[in-house]
Design a protein around this motif. Structure first.
Motif, PDB file in Angstrom:
ATOM      1  N   LYS A  96      -3.344  44.389  28.330  1.00 25.13           N
ATOM      2  CA  LYS A  96      -4.739  43.970  28.168  1.00 25.13           C
ATOM      3  C   LYS A  96      -5.274  44.373  26.797  1.00 25.13           C
ATOM      4  O   LYS A  96      -6.019  43.610  26.167  1.00 25.13           O
ATOM      5  N   LEU A  97      -4.905  45.562  26.344  1.00 27.49           N
ATOM      6  CA  LEU A  97      -5.355  45.988  25.025  1.00 27.49           C
ATOM      7  C   LEU A  97      -4.888  45.028  23.940  1.00 27.49           C
ATOM      8  O   LEU A  97      -5.636  44.691  23.022  1.00 27.49           O
ATOM      9  N   VAL A  98      -3.657  44.566  24.055  1.00 25.38           N
ATOM     10  CA  VAL A  98      -3.112  43.642  23.054  1.00 25.38           C
ATOM     11  C   VAL A  98      -3.762  42.263  23.159  1.00 25.38           C
ATOM     12  O   VAL A  98      -4.277  41.723  22.174  1.00 25.38           O
ATOM     13  N   ASN A  99      -3.760  41.702  24.362  1.00 25.44           N
ATOM     14  CA  ASN A  99      -4.178  40.301  24.535  1.00 25.44           C
ATOM     15  C   ASN A  99      -5.691  40.105  24.616  1.00 25.44           C
ATOM     16  O   ASN A  99      -6.199  39.051  24.219  1.00 25.44           O
ATOM     17  N   GLU A 100      -6.399  41.110  25.115  1.00 26.64           N
ATOM     18  CA  GLU A 100      -7.840  40.949  25.309  1.00 26.64           C
ATOM     19  C   GLU A 100      -8.676  41.696  24.279  1.00 26.64           C
ATOM     20  O   GLU A 100      -9.878  41.486  24.184  1.00 26.64           O
ATOM     21  N   THR A 101      -8.046  42.561  23.506  1.00 31.71           N
ATOM     22  CA  THR A 101      -8.808  43.333  22.519  1.00 31.71           C
ATOM     23  C   THR A 101      -8.239  43.160  21.113  1.00 31.71           C
ATOM     24  O   THR A 101      -8.895  42.606  20.229  1.00 31.71           O
ATOM     25  N   LEU A 102      -7.017  43.604  20.880  1.00 31.92           N
ATOM     26  CA  LEU A 102      -6.452  43.618  19.533  1.00 31.92           C
ATOM     27  C   LEU A 102      -6.363  42.228  18.913  1.00 31.92           C
ATOM     28  O   LEU A 102      -6.862  41.994  17.800  1.00 31.92           O
ATOM     29  N   ILE A 103      -5.745  41.289  19.597  1.00 28.46           N
ATOM     30  CA  ILE A 103      -5.559  39.947  19.024  1.00 28.46           C
ATOM     31  C   ILE A 103      -6.891  39.235  18.805  1.00 28.46           C
ATOM     32  O   ILE A 103      -7.141  38.697  17.707  1.00 28.46           O
ATOM     33  N   PRO A 104      -7.809  39.216  19.784  1.00 31.58           N
ATOM     34  CA  PRO A 104      -9.113  38.573  19.536  1.00 31.58           C
ATOM     35  C   PRO A 104      -9.900  39.229  18.408  1.00 31.58           C
ATOM     36  O   PRO A 104     -10.554  38.536  17.629  1.00 31.58           O
ATOM     37  N   LEU A 105      -9.833  40.556  18.308  1.00 28.88           N
ATOM     38  CA  LEU A 105     -10.560  41.230  17.235  1.00 28.88           C
ATOM     39  C   LEU A 105     -10.010  40.819  15.871  1.00 28.88           C
ATOM     40  O   LEU A 105     -10.776  40.516  14.952  1.00 28.88           O
ATOM     41  N   ASN A 106      -8.706  40.819  15.728  1.00 29.84           N
ATOM     42  CA  ASN A 106      -8.101  40.422  14.456  1.00 29.84           C
ATOM     43  C   ASN A 106      -8.521  39.008  14.060  1.00 29.84           C
ATOM     44  O   ASN A 106      -8.730  38.723  12.870  1.00 29.84           O
TER      45      ASN A 106
END
Length: 470
Positions: A283-293
């Motif tokens: 979830k951190l990767v798909n819902e936070t890190l990637i959208p933020l970038n």
């Protein structure tokens, strides 16, 4: 003969000193990058590790007793290389450590206070070990520093010139003893919970000190809750503390940003951490890190070392999983052009204001109350609204910003009054939500806006006036 010997001595001294001076010139004359380039390099880093590690680690709370003894701080197995390798396992690009948090304990060898790590059982410079370890593992180095300092009574309504001197001395140590620092994250300043304003501790002085010591060091203040997303106020990078509910809007041309979140339950380590599940890596990767970038935002994930000075197994496993799921794919698209940040004090705050008829209770005082959540709103019957500030006596200024809650105002003019004569500074169209105007310095006792065209009922959240040092 004596004269010849003196000449020889001088020549020998010059021979010894000259290489040192030349080396110093090389160090001090590194190319100074444009802010836009530094911002681009920052967002391109994409992902890093926040490390909350300080005396709070030993009290099971993020805010320890200000009088907690230095003897509490005793990480008997401290291993900063473990932290760096954990960051590498997650494909992070940098780290950032809490050199001093809100309780005032310094984890570096400082000369400014006895409340520091050298007077703890550890007696080792943690900042040095951290910077050495992260650089050795190919990672960039950031530092965190809190302005709020409860141990040294650097808190609202108590700030003295000695406090400001201490801040400057501590930042000078941090920016001269540990090599290149890519970014300095400031906290506990101009936040609703710290209540230390940029006037109590003068922001522009601190900002210019940082840039004089390390011109290529970005300064970011964790003040994202107060200021509009569309304007860069008192920070080189917009900041969002996601745990406090701060989020980037999805429909905007985003300024370069940083968002932070802890992997564990809290920022600092607590005894429950080893047995409590951390946040889900997927979830951190798909819902936070990637959208933020995708929104020009760098994500910094906090991982709190335990009381031994090591990271727990569940945190290490989560970081490794993140690294399996995500890789830095290289530079992001070029950032949109943005204005230089505002770093000066707003001289328009709370001065007498006047204006055309307001809508109900949304009177003119709301447009210079230092609150972007309130606004002066023009009465719908007024066709040509105006708003004016009265300084009572001549003030020197060179910047005006008009901040709207919604970008309704389209065309307008800005004027100032000096010796009873009004002079126009700007007339034309500007559809931005934050309308920033920089111009040659003028003197005036009044400033006003005449609003000519607008989409909807005009309103002004903040009418700001600055005298920037240039």
């Amino acid at each position: 003969m004596i004269l010849i010997n003196k000449i020889k001595a001088v020549l020998l001294l010059c021979t010894c000193i000259l290489p040192v001076l030349l080396k110093a010139q090389v160090v001090n004359n590194k190319p100074v990058k444009e802010l836009a380039q530094l911002q681009q390099e920052f967002v391109d880093l994409r992902f890093g590790m926040f490390i909350h590690f300080n005396i709070a680690t030993y009290v099971n709370q993020d805010w320890p007793d200000p009088e907690a003894p230095a003897s509490l701080f005793n990480p008997t197995k401290l291993n900063c290389d473990q932290w760096a390798k954990a960051a590498k396992s997650a494909n992070m690009s940098y780290g950032c450590i809490t050199t001093k948090h809100h309780s005032g304990f310094c984890i570096w060898d400082t000369k400014t206070t006895d409340y520091n790590v050298m007077n703890s059982p550890l007696k080792r410079d943690v900042v040095k070990e951290y910077t050495d370890a992260f650089r050795a593992n190919g990672l960039k180095v950031f530092l965190y520093y809190s302005i709020l300092d409860t141990h040294h009574k650097l808190r609202p309504n108590c700030i003295t010139p000695a406090h400001i001197k201490m801040i400057k001395a501590q930042l000078t140590e941090l920016l001269t003893k540990y090599g290149d620092i890519q970014a300095l994250i400031i906290d506990g300043w101009d936040a609703p919970w710290s209540r230390i304003t940029y006037d109590d501790v003068p922001f522009e002085e601190i900002y210019r000190l940082v840039k004089s010591l390390q011109p290529n060091c970005l300064l970011m203040d964790l003040n994202g809750a107060k200021y509009p997303q569309e304007g860069m106020y008192y920070s080189d990078i917009k900041t969002y503390e996601m745990g406090a509910g701060q989020r980037i809007a999805n429909d905007k041309d985003h300024l370069p940003s940083l968002a932070c979140l802890p992997l564990q339950q809290n920022w600092f380590w607590e005894t429950s951490h080893p047995t409590t599940p951390v946040k889900d890596p997927e979830k951190l990767v798909n819902e936070t890190l990637i959208p933020l970038n995708k929104s020009n935002c760098n994500f910094i994930l906090n991982v709190a070392p335990n009381r031994d000075g090591l990271m727990d197994d569940n945190a290490l496993a989560a970081l490794k999983k993140i690294g399996e799921l995500w890789h830095n794919e290289g530079p992001l698209p070029k950032l949109p052009v943005s204005d230089a940040p505002i770093i000066s004090s707003n001289i328009a705050k709370h001065v007498p204001a006047n204006g055309s008829w307001s809508d109900d209770s949304a009177i003119m005082d709301f447009a210079n109350d230092d609150d972007f959540g309130s606004s002066w709103v023009s009465n719908p019957t007024v066709k040509k609204p105006w708003y004016e500030l009265d300084f009572d006596k001549d003030k020197e200024f060179n910047t005006i910003a008009i901040a709207e809650e919604k970008a309704n105002i389209k065309t307008y003019s800005l004027d100032y009054c000096h010796n009873g004569i009004w002079t126009t500074l700007f007339t034309g169209e500007n559809a931005k939500k934050i309308k920033l105007h920089r111009f040659k310095t003028v003197w005036g006792d009044k400033v006003r806006i005449h609003i000519e065209t607008y989409d909807h009922q005009p309103s002004i959240a903040e009418f700001e006036v600055y005298n920037e040092r240039r």
